[in-house]
Design a protein around this motif. Structure first.
Motif, PDB file in Angstrom:
ATOM      1  N   PHE A  79       0.839  -1.192   0.000  1.00 54.00           N
ATOM      2  CA  PHE A  79       0.000   0.000   0.000  1.00 54.00           C
ATOM      3  C   PHE A  79       0.876   1.245   0.000  1.00 54.00           C
ATOM      4  CE2 PHE A  79       1.019  -0.860   4.371  1.00 54.00           C
ATOM      5  CZ  PHE A  79       1.232   0.382   4.930  1.00 54.00           C
ATOM      6  N   GLU A  80       0.238   2.374  -0.233  1.00 54.03           N
ATOM      7  CA  GLU A  80       0.948   3.655  -0.239  1.00 54.03           C
ATOM      8  C   GLU A  80       0.217   4.631   0.668  1.00 54.03           C
ATOM      9  OE1 GLU A  80       2.545   7.005  -3.471  1.00 54.03           O
ATOM     10  OE2 GLU A  80       1.273   5.328  -4.111  1.00 54.03           O
ATOM     11  N   PHE A  81       0.983   5.381   1.471  1.00 50.01           N
ATOM     12  CA  PHE A  81       0.385   6.459   2.254  1.00 50.01           C
ATOM     13  C   PHE A  81       0.140   7.666   1.343  1.00 50.01           C
ATOM     14  CE2 PHE A  81       2.625   4.317   5.854  1.00 50.01           C
ATOM     15  CZ  PHE A  81       1.519   4.126   6.676  1.00 50.01           C
ATOM     16  N   PRO A  82      -0.935   8.418   1.559  1.00 43.87           N
ATOM     17  CA  PRO A  82      -1.133   9.638   0.762  1.00 43.87           C
ATOM     18  C   PRO A  82      -0.058  10.670   1.101  1.00 43.87           C
ATOM     19  CG  PRO A  82      -2.758   9.513   2.549  1.00 43.87           C
ATOM     20  CD  PRO A  82      -2.024   8.192   2.534  1.00 43.87           C
ATOM     21  N   GLU A  83       0.475  11.311   0.070  1.00 45.36           N
ATOM     22  CA  GLU A  83       1.488  12.353   0.254  1.00 45.36           C
ATOM     23  C   GLU A  83       2.611  11.871   1.166  1.00 45.36           C
ATOM     24  OE1 GLU A  83      -0.412  15.905   1.595  1.00 45.36           O
ATOM     25  OE2 GLU A  83      -1.792  15.980  -0.093  1.00 45.36           O
ATOM     26  N   ASP A  84       3.124  10.703   0.847  1.00 44.50           N
ATOM     27  CA  ASP A  84       4.185  10.093   1.662  1.00 44.50           C
ATOM     28  C   ASP A  84       5.445  10.949   1.588  1.00 44.50           C
ATOM     29  OD1 ASP A  84       5.918   8.482   3.019  1.00 44.50           O
ATOM     30  OD2 ASP A  84       5.482   6.653   1.889  1.00 44.50           O
ATOM     31  N   ALA A  85       5.929  11.379   2.766  1.00 42.30           N
ATOM     32  CA  ALA A  85       7.127  12.234   2.825  1.00 42.30           C
ATOM     33  C   ALA A  85       8.371  11.437   3.176  1.00 42.30           C
ATOM     34  CB  ALA A  85       6.917  13.351   3.845  1.00 42.30           C
ATOM     35  N   SER A  86       8.384  10.150   2.860  1.00 41.20           N
ATOM     36  CA  SER A  86       9.564   9.331   3.146  1.00 41.20           C
ATOM     37  C   SER A  86      10.772   9.883   2.409  1.00 41.20           C
ATOM     38  CB  SER A  86       9.320   7.877   2.728  1.00 41.20           C
ATOM     39  OG  SER A  86       8.258   7.313   3.461  1.00 41.20           O
ATOM     40  N   CYS A  87      11.942   9.470   2.845  1.00 43.01           N
ATOM     41  CA  CYS A  87      13.187   9.996   2.268  1.00 43.01           C
ATOM     42  C   CYS A  87      13.337   9.579   0.808  1.00 43.01           C
ATOM     43  CB  CYS A  87      14.381   9.521   3.087  1.00 43.01           C
ATOM     44  SG  CYS A  87      14.714   7.756   2.947  1.00 43.01           S
ATOM     45  N   ALA A  88      14.279  10.223   0.118  1.00 42.70           N
ATOM     46  CA  ALA A  88      14.482   9.994  -1.317  1.00 42.70           C
ATOM     47  C   ALA A  88      14.763   8.534  -1.621  1.00 42.70           C
ATOM     48  CB  ALA A  88      15.624  10.876  -1.818  1.00 42.70           C
ATOM     49  N   PHE A  89      15.457   7.833  -0.706  1.00 39.94           N
ATOM     50  CA  PHE A  89      15.764   6.422  -0.943  1.00 39.94           C
ATOM     51  C   PHE A  89      14.487   5.627  -1.151  1.00 39.94           C
ATOM     52  CE2 PHE A  89      15.805   2.203   1.056  1.00 39.94           C
ATOM     53  CZ  PHE A  89      16.681   1.549   0.217  1.00 39.94           C
ATOM     54  N   PHE A  90      13.506   5.784  -0.259  1.00 36.88           N
ATOM     55  CA  PHE A  90      12.261   5.033  -0.373  1.00 36.88           C
ATOM     56  C   PHE A  90      11.474   5.471  -1.604  1.00 36.88           C
ATOM     57  CE2 PHE A  90      12.980   4.680   4.304  1.00 36.88           C
ATOM     58  CZ  PHE A  90      13.098   3.303   4.354  1.00 36.88           C
ATOM     59  N   ARG A  91      11.496   6.771  -1.918  1.00 37.16           N
ATOM     60  CA  ARG A  91      10.744   7.254  -3.077  1.00 37.16           C
ATOM     61  C   ARG A  91      11.290   6.663  -4.371  1.00 37.16           C
ATOM     62  NH1 ARG A  91      10.991  12.193  -0.376  1.00 37.16           N
ATOM     63  NH2 ARG A  91      12.602  12.986  -1.773  1.00 37.16           N
ATOM     64  N   GLN A  92      12.601   6.685  -4.524  1.00 36.23           N
ATOM     65  CA  GLN A  92      13.191   6.140  -5.750  1.00 36.23           C
ATOM     66  C   GLN A  92      12.936   4.649  -5.869  1.00 36.23           C
ATOM     67  OE1 GLN A  92      17.352   7.065  -6.215  1.00 36.23           O
ATOM     68  NE2 GLN A  92      16.856   8.847  -7.452  1.00 36.23           N
ATOM     69  N   ALA A  93      13.128   3.925  -4.763  1.00 35.72           N
ATOM     70  CA  ALA A  93      12.906   2.486  -4.783  1.00 35.72           C
ATOM     71  C   ALA A  93      11.447   2.183  -5.093  1.00 35.72           C
ATOM     72  CB  ALA A  93      13.306   1.877  -3.443  1.00 35.72           C
ATOM     73  N   ALA A  94      10.545   2.958  -4.489  1.00 32.50           N
ATOM     74  CA  ALA A  94       9.111   2.743  -4.712  1.00 32.50           C
ATOM     75  C   ALA A  94       8.737   3.012  -6.165  1.00 32.50           C
ATOM     76  CB  ALA A  94       8.305   3.638  -3.776  1.00 32.50           C
ATOM     77  N   GLN A  95       9.338   4.027  -6.759  1.00 30.79           N
ATOM     78  CA  GLN A  95       9.031   4.339  -8.161  1.00 30.79           C
ATOM     79  C   GLN A  95       9.451   3.200  -9.086  1.00 30.79           C
ATOM     80  OE1 GLN A  95      11.082   8.039  -8.633  1.00 30.79           O
ATOM     81  NE2 GLN A  95       9.541   9.234  -7.518  1.00 30.79           N
ATOM     82  N   SER A  96      10.631   2.627  -8.830  1.00 32.73           N
ATOM     83  CA  SER A  96      11.078   1.502  -9.659  1.00 32.73           C
ATOM     84  C   SER A  96      10.194   0.281  -9.449  1.00 32.73           C
ATOM     85  CB  SER A  96      12.538   1.160  -9.336  1.00 32.73           C
ATOM     86  OG  SER A  96      13.406   2.193  -9.763  1.00 32.73           O
ATOM     87  N   ALA A  97       9.714   0.095  -8.222  1.00 35.90           N
ATOM     88  CA  ALA A  97       8.841  -1.048  -7.931  1.00 35.90           C
ATOM     89  C   ALA A  97       7.471  -0.853  -8.556  1.00 35.90           C
ATOM     90  CB  ALA A  97       8.722  -1.231  -6.424  1.00 35.90           C
ATOM     91  N   ALA A  98       6.946   0.383  -8.493  1.00 32.27           N
ATOM     92  CA  ALA A  98       5.580   0.647  -8.951  1.00 32.27           C
ATOM     93  C   ALA A  98       5.388   0.299 -10.426  1.00 32.27           C
ATOM     94  CB  ALA A  98       5.228   2.112  -8.698  1.00 32.27           C
ATOM     95  N   LYS A  99       6.439   0.418 -11.211  1.00 31.20           N
ATOM     96  CA  LYS A  99       6.351   0.085 -12.636  1.00 31.20           C
ATOM     97  C   LYS A  99       5.973  -1.378 -12.861  1.00 31.20           C
ATOM     98  CE  LYS A  99       9.895   3.399 -14.162  1.00 31.20           C
ATOM     99  NZ  LYS A  99      11.205   3.540 -14.864  1.00 31.20           N
TER     100      LYS A  99
END
Length: 726
Positions: A560-580
């Motif tokens: 799942f994803e939190f709305p407007e997740d302010a996690s650090c850049a590491f989690f954001r980049q990893a999540a973006q690659s996973a979301a694909k």
């Protein structure tokens, strides 16, 4: 003194009269032979002997001998030469450099740095670099110099990596020299202490012990169960591959597939066949290293296993462990990524002393995907060099093998890596016990509602704040449990024991945790929720779901994803690659092909930041022999330092803290207090510093229950207007 008698030059005094001091020539010969012996496994025997015999030539001067006698209160024919404490390390370096402007220069780094550390070739105005030091006038040394420079390097030169190879070789020789120097000096000064270093069991003995205990464990489980059948298969593959030639291996096994003990079985058999000297297990997280060390001690021998990491402080009475941690001469070493890789880029003698003992070993890198992407290239280069030139068999052990092998897209990758498991795809298919799918964006309240509807469920989030927010949103209940690194280890251990008991008894158990529970923690839930992150983290979360195959049909892992997740850049980049990959691989996000695509995309995004700090580039430039060892040593696996806070609320913790005031040496007490320690960042420390006591300089203690919850751990936001000291 009769005119025909030459004065004796000494290396070390011992509080007695000079007749009992160590002659300089004796010390030089001893160190030369030890250094040669240490360098022999990687073909550097003559190089080691050369720096050993020349390292203390500077003590063979009248001025240095006068100083040694002066500090011992002796007046003799040397007294007229006294001029303070002269430096001695540069003399042997200058002599070697005068004999060879290339090999001699490489060796000069080792000799010049054997006390203060490997220097830079060029330095600024504050500190003289090696270039300046070598070009100063050479002292008048009274001992014979030895300078038979070897004609060839003992490894195959790679033009593209030559700079890295040269600085690495110098660093390994430096390790041989400083360890030999320490050991010979220790033997002279404190022979009893030196004798504590001997007496380790051989790996062959440990192998017999391992199989006796491992087979006893195997007899107690149902080998016919689907999961245990696959674990046996992994074990068979490991034993079969152990006969293969030394080099690079990968062991790709799903979580719960038994790779820890199977990899140890591989290492023991491989080490026996190819006469490897020791086994080194490199683990990414300090949160699980003690757990793994305990398993290895149970399976091998308590005295054979050295646990060494930043939080490890041996008891004052445990001399053998304290000494082994200096140079890793134990047969089995368990350490962390931080300790291992930082040491190979360090320049100080105390950090580098153990490096030569890594050569000719089996090194298992557990969860290799946990190496931070910005440090990936420097770390891979270490693994590559150890396996290509220093007799190391490396095993990349993981449930989610990152795309670290060489390809046109990733030319810094490792070549000739052999997979131990015969059919990885089939193994993953056979051990598939979960269905992983993306369930969308969830508010904290909505997520808490979903968790409340489950009798037993694990929710893993990315930050401590998220864990607190979700936990507080759950209805108050015995079955609601929080886990994070804000709880001290003893608290977490007791909480995990409660979790396992509730799971076994079928009682309500709703756990909200940070990702620390993914690091090898053996729990088995029927349902898992995972905040969006990298596919590797999702796979680790899936390893806590239906772990032992209790349910015949796959169980849900809900991403799942939190709305407007302010996690650090590491989690954001990893999540973006996973979301694909969520749509295409829905229900099977942990299969090898999905993992491979994830890492290819994630690495592609981060290609330009895989050498953060340009450590590798600095090493590669060393082909000119103008090496910046001090600059290279700026490499750190983890940049953000934390501060340990001892939580002294338990009776044992209070007694130990009280004992600190009266202890002459506090190492053993601090070791016992580790299980009550929470690591905080500097900004968190600033928030609570007024609530802390400091019984020993640098040791901070919390005794206030106001800032520690028995549910959620340390509170880093104290009540406004209050302070522990009023």
């Amino acid at each position: 003194m009769p005119p025909h008698t030459s004065p004796v030059f000494y290396a070390h005094s011992n509080g007695l009269d000079p007749a009992h001091w160590q002659p300089l020539e004796t010390h030089l010969k001893n160190v030369a032979e030890k250094a040669a012996d240490f360098a022999q496994p990687f073909g550097g025997e003559e190089w080691g002997r050369l720096i050993g015999i020349n390292h203390d030539l500077g003590k063979g001067t009248l001025a240095w001998q006068a100083w040694l006698r002066q500090v011992n209160g002796i007046s003799d024919e040397f007294s007229g030469h006294y001029a303070g404490h002269p430096a001695h390390a540069d003399a042997g370096a200058q002599w070697l450099f005068s004999q060879s402007k290339q090999a001699g220069q490489l060796l000069a780094y080792c000799v010049a740095g054997h006390h203060g550390g490997l220097p830079n070739w060029n330095e600024g105005s504050v500190r003289a670099g090696l270039k300046v030091r070598l070009n100063q006038s050479m002292p008048n040394m009274k001992l014979a110099k030895v300078s038979s420079i070897p004609a060839e390097l003992p490894f195959v030169l790679d033009p593209e990596r030559l700079g890295f190879q040269l600085q690495f070789f110098a660093r390994m020789l430096f390790s041989c020299l400083v360890d030999a120097d320490y050991l010979d000096t220790e033997m002279f000064i404190d022979g009893e202490k030196a004798r504590w270093r001997s007496g380790y069991p051989k790996l062959d003995e440990l192998s017999k012990c391992f199989w006796m205990r491992f087979n006893a464990l195997r007899e107690k489980v149902d080998i016919a169960s689907p999961v245990n059948r696959q674990r046996e298969r992994v074990l068979r593959d490991c034993l079969s591959a152990a006969g293969n030639e030394p080099g690079l291996f990968s062991l790709t096994v799903p979580t719960g597939g038994g790779k820890t003990l199977a990899s140890l079985a591989f290492a023991l058999k491989h080490a026996k066949k190819y006469e490897k000297r020791r086994i080194i297990y490199v683990i990414p997280f300090t949160s699980i290293i003690e757990q793994n060390a305990a398993v290895f001690r149970d399976m091998l021998s308590k005295d054979a296993v050295l646990e060494h990491h930043c939080n490890f402080i041996p008891d004052d009475s445990d001399w053998k462990t304290r000494l082994a941690s200096e140079n890793w001469d134990a047969p089995v070493v368990i350490t962390t990524n931080v300790q291992f890789f930082n040491s190979f880029y360090a320049n100080k003698p105390s950090k580098c002393r153990k490096l030569h003992n890594v050569s000719d070993s089996v090194v298992i890198f557990d969860e290799v995907q946990a190496v931070p992407v910005e440090k990936l290239k420097p770390c891979l280069e270490i693994i590559k060099e150890l396996s290509s030139g220093y007799g190391v068999s490396s095993v990349l052990c993981t449930a989610t093998q990152p795309a670290v092998e060489y390809s046109d897209q990733f030319q810094s990758g490792l070549q000739n890596v052999r997979e131990i498991v015969g059919d990885v795809a089939e193994l993953f298919s056979s051990l598939k016990r979960t269905e992983e799918s993306f369930v969308g964006v969830l508010e904290v309240g909505e997520l808490a509602g979903r968790l409340s509807n489950e009798n037993q469920v694990l929710c893993i989030v990315n930050t401590r704040k998220q864990a607190l927010d979700v936990f507080k949103a759950l209805p108050e209940s015995e079955g609601s449990i929080h886990l994070s690194a804000l709880m001290h280890p003893d608290h977490r251990t007791k909480t995990l024991a409660e979790v396992r008991q509730r799971l076994d008894d079928g009682l309500p158990c709703r756990v909200v945790s940070t990702q620390l529970i993914e690091a090898g923690v053996d729990v088995d839930f029927p349902c898992v929720y995972r905040a969006v992150s990298g596919i590797d983290s999702i796979a680790q979360a899936a390893g806590r779901c239906n772990r032992n195959g209790k349910y015949q049909t796959p169980r849900p892992v809900c991403v799942f994803e939190f709305p407007e997740d302010a996690s650090c850049a590491f989690f954001r980049q990893a999540a973006q690659s996973a979301a694909k990959l969520f749509d295409r691989y829905s229900g099977r996000l942990t299969v090898p092909e999905c993992v491979r695509e994830y890492f290819s995309d994630y690495f592609w995004k981060n290609e330009q930041r895989m050498d953060d700090g340009e450590t590798l580039q600095r090493c590669l430039r060393a082909q000119t022999l103008e090496i910046s060892f001090r600059d290279i040593a700026e490499f750190q696996m983890i940049k953000t330092a934390t501060i340990p806070i001892i939580v002294a609320l338990e009776d044992e913790a209070l007694e130990l803290v009280h004992a600190l005031d009266f202890a002459e040496h506090s190492g053993g007490i601090l070791r016992r207090l580790q299980k009550y320690t929470v690591q905080v960042y500097s900004y968190q420390f600033d928030e609570i510093c007024d609530w802390l006591e400091e019984p020993v300089p640098g040791v901070f203690v919390l005794k206030s229950e106001e800032l520690y919850s028995h549910e959620t751990g340390l509170q880093c936001n104290p009540p406004q207007g209050q302070a522990f000291f009023g």
